[in-house]
Motif scaffolding. Structure first.
Motif, PDB file in Angstrom:
ATOM      1  N   ILE A 157       3.293   2.883   4.830  1.00  0.00           N
ATOM      2  CA  ILE A 157       3.032   3.620   3.583  1.00  0.00           C
ATOM      3  C   ILE A 157       1.664   4.293   3.648  1.00  0.00           C
ATOM      4  O   ILE A 157       1.524   5.478   3.327  1.00  0.00           O
ATOM      5  CB  ILE A 157       3.149   2.664   2.374  1.00  0.00           C
ATOM      6  N   LYS A 158       0.674   3.549   4.096  1.00  0.00           N
ATOM      7  CA  LYS A 158      -0.689   4.080   4.152  1.00  0.00           C
ATOM      8  C   LYS A 158      -0.838   5.157   5.228  1.00  0.00           C
ATOM      9  O   LYS A 158      -1.361   6.235   4.976  1.00  0.00           O
ATOM     10  CB  LYS A 158      -1.681   2.942   4.409  1.00  0.00           C
ATOM     11  N   THR A 159      -0.364   4.864   6.427  1.00  0.00           N
ATOM     12  CA  THR A 159      -0.558   5.778   7.554  1.00  0.00           C
ATOM     13  C   THR A 159       0.240   7.067   7.397  1.00  0.00           C
ATOM     14  O   THR A 159      -0.267   8.155   7.677  1.00  0.00           O
ATOM     15  CB  THR A 159      -0.171   5.091   8.881  1.00  0.00           C
TER      16      THR A 159
ATOM     17  N   HIS B 246       5.590   7.447  -0.271  1.00  0.00           N
ATOM     18  CA  HIS B 246       5.564   6.903  -1.623  1.00  0.00           C
ATOM     19  C   HIS B 246       6.179   5.506  -1.603  1.00  0.00           C
ATOM     20  O   HIS B 246       7.273   5.312  -1.070  1.00  0.00           O
ATOM     21  CB  HIS B 246       6.343   7.794  -2.586  1.00  0.00           C
ATOM     22  N   GLN B 247       5.477   4.568  -2.182  1.00  0.00           N
ATOM     23  CA  GLN B 247       5.932   3.184  -2.175  1.00  0.00           C
ATOM     24  C   GLN B 247       7.309   3.040  -2.817  1.00  0.00           C
ATOM     25  O   GLN B 247       8.121   2.231  -2.385  1.00  0.00           O
ATOM     26  CB  GLN B 247       4.917   2.291  -2.892  1.00  0.00           C
TER      27      GLN B 247
ATOM     28  N   HIS C 209       3.220  12.890  11.579  1.00  0.00           N
ATOM     29  CA  HIS C 209       2.199  12.002  12.141  1.00  0.00           C
ATOM     30  C   HIS C 209       2.044  12.224  13.650  1.00  0.00           C
ATOM     31  O   HIS C 209       0.909  12.378  14.135  1.00  0.00           O
ATOM     32  CB  HIS C 209       2.559  10.550  11.855  1.00  0.00           C
TER      33      HIS C 209
ATOM     34  N   ARG D   4       3.308  -1.970   4.573  1.00  0.00           N
ATOM     35  CA  ARG D   4       2.080  -1.467   3.939  1.00  0.00           C
ATOM     36  C   ARG D   4       1.361  -0.468   4.844  1.00  0.00           C
ATOM     37  O   ARG D   4       0.877   0.565   4.396  1.00  0.00           O
ATOM     38  CB  ARG D   4       1.167  -2.635   3.590  1.00  0.00           C
ATOM     39  N   SER D   5       1.330  -0.756   6.140  1.00  0.00           N
ATOM     40  CA  SER D   5       0.703   0.169   7.088  1.00  0.00           C
ATOM     41  C   SER D   5       1.482   1.477   7.203  1.00  0.00           C
ATOM     42  O   SER D   5       0.885   2.546   7.347  1.00  0.00           O
ATOM     43  CB  SER D   5       0.591  -0.478   8.468  1.00  0.00           C
TER      44      SER D   5
ATOM     45  N   GLY E  46       1.643   8.148   4.504  1.00  0.00           N
ATOM     46  CA  GLY E  46       1.576   8.729   3.168  1.00  0.00           C
ATOM     47  C   GLY E  46       2.916   8.687   2.441  1.00  0.00           C
ATOM     48  O   GLY E  46       3.229   9.573   1.649  1.00  0.00           O
TER      49      GLY E  46
END
Length: 110
Positions: free
Chosen positions: A45-47, A51-52, A105, A42-43, A49
């Protein structure tokens, strides 16, 4: 290549190319490296960006489909099959996207 996460991911991708019988095992190592680094999927995906659906697709191909190149061949009941060229291309595409997102990133942090 002083970043240990990037080095690990590139080594896994290289292993996937050299060892096609275990390609999905090696590609999944890339997902594992990111999850360890960021603490969870989850981190990641969020950090980053991500796509799930890409994150989930790689997990599905490597872990849940009865594929000879997958991670859990010994746990699969019934007949296993070789991954199709499309399935392998999708897995490779997912991992390339993961690596690229991580590169973006770390570039932003510089």
């Amino acid at each position: 290549l002083t970043d240990p996460v990037l080095s690990s991911m590139l080594a896994s991708y290289s292993a996937a190319v050299r060892d096609p019988d275990n390609e999905l095992v090696h590609l999944y190592e890339i997902r594992d490296a990111l999850a360890r680094h960021f603490g969870s999927g989850r981190s990641v995906i969020k950090t980053l960006g991500i796509h799930q659906r890409k994150w989930k697709l790689l997990g599905e191909l490597a872990n849940h489909k009865p594929l000879q190149q997958g991670r859990h061949r010994g746990k699969m009941l019934g007949t296993q099959r070789d991954a199709t060229p499309d399935e392998l291309a999708n897995a490779r595409g997912c991992t390339v996207d993961l690596i690229q997102a991580y590169l973006n990133h770390i570039d932003e942090k510089l």
